[in-house]
Design a protein around this motif. Structure first.
Motif, short mmCIF file in Angstrom:
data_model
loop_
_atom_site.label_atom_id
_atom_site.label_comp_id
_atom_site.label_asym_id
_atom_site.label_seq_id
_atom_site.Cartn_x
_atom_site.Cartn_y
_atom_site.Cartn_z
N LYS A 96 -41.57 34.89 -90.96
CA LYS A 96 -42.83 34.45 -90.36
C LYS A 96 -44.05 35.06 -91.08
N GLU A 100 -43.40 27.45 -82.97
CA GLU A 100 -44.77 27.07 -82.63
C GLU A 100 -45.78 28.07 -83.21
N ASP A 101 -45.43 29.36 -83.21
CA ASP A 101 -46.38 30.34 -83.75
C ASP A 101 -46.51 30.27 -85.27
N GLU A 102 -45.72 29.41 -85.88
CA GLU A 102 -45.87 29.18 -87.32
C GLU A 102 -46.74 27.96 -87.63
#
Ligand SMILES: [Mg+2]
Length: 211
Positions: free
Chosen positions: A106, A142-144
Motif C-alpha cells: 500500500k 478502497e484506501d488505495e
C-alpha cells in the motif's frame, strides 16, 4: 457470461522486478523472483507478447463494434500487471529477500507512480475513442483509491472515476462486479493476467494470488 466474452490475457507474470544489479547471490536467487523481474523489465519478448495481446484486443474490439446492437459496449480490465507494472515494488522486496506484504504494497500504490504494461494505455484510449466504456475491476482496497486514481490519470486513461474504478468491497471475487457491469453493458472484452480476472470458477485457487 463466458460465452459472450472474449478473453484476452496479457501474460501471466510473476510480478517481481529488478532495478538494482545482482550483488548478493542469496537475495538475487530468492526463489527466482529476481530473474522473473529481469525478464519483465528487460526482455524484448515480454514487451512483444504484451503488444501482441493488446493488438489482438483491438482486433476483437473492432469486430465487436461492427456487430454492435443493443446495450452499449464495455471492456473490463484488471489493473495490476495488466495495465500497471509494479515490478519496482517486487524488485525491492525480492532483492531484500522479503515477500509481498500489504503494508509495503500500500505504501507503493499510494505513490501512484507505476509504469504501464506495454500496449495497454493506447488500447484503452482507443476503446474510449470508439465510444466503448472502460471499467477497472481490481482487488486493490478502497484506501488505495487515491493513489490508484492518481496513477491512472498520470497516463490520461479514460473513465478514471468512482463509477468505473471498482475496488474490492469485501470479497476478492470479481464476479459480482462483472455482473454489475453486465446489467447495463455488453462486455466485449475482459483483460487480465490472472484467471480469476475472467471467470469465478478460478476464484480462491491457491495458485492464483490476488490482485
Ligand atoms: Mg493482475
Amino acid at each position: 457470461m463466458k460465452s459472450r466474452l472474449i478473453i484476452i490475457s496479457t501474460v501471466i507474470i510473476l510480478s517481481a522486478g529488478i532495478t538494482a544489479k545482482a550483488q548478493n547471490n542469496t537475495s538475487v536467487t530468492n526463489n527466482g523472483k529476481v530473474w522473473a523481474s529481469l525478464w519483465q523489465q528487460r526482455a524484448a519478448e515480454y514487451k512483444a507478447l504484451c503488444f501482441q495481446a493488446y493488438n489482438m484486443a483491438k482486433l476483437r474490439l473492432d469486430a465487436a463494434l461492427k456487430k454492435k446492437k443493443g446495450k452499449p459496449l464495455a471492456v473490463i480490465t484488471d489493473i495490476d500487471e495488466t495495465l500497471l507494472d509494479n515490478s519496482p515494488y517486487d524488485a525491492q522486496r525480492a532483492i531484500a529477500n522479503l515477500d509481498y506484504d500489504l503494508k509495503t504494497w500500500k505504501a507503493w500504490t499510494a505513490k501512484g507512480i507505476a509504469d504501464t504494461v506495454p500496449g495497454a494505455p493506447s488500447f484503452f484510449k482507443y476503446a474510449a475513442s470508439k465510444g466503448v466504456t472502460v471499467f477497472y475491476i481490481t482487488n486493490r482496497d478502497e484506501d488505495e483509491r487515491p493513489g490508484t486514481t492518481q496513477n491512472l490519470k498520470l497516463y490520461k486513461l479514460p473513465f478514471v472515476d468512482e463509477a468505473h474504478l471498482l475496488l474490492k468491497q469485501g470479497s476478492s471475487s470479481k464476479e459480482s462486479r462483472r455482473q454489475k457491469v453486465l446489467k447495463s453493458y455488453n462486455v466485449v472484452l475482459l483483460c487480465g493476467d490472472n484467471l480469476p480476472d475472467f471467470d469465478a470458477r478460478y476464484d480462491n485457487h491457491p495458485a492464483q494470488p490476488q490482485p
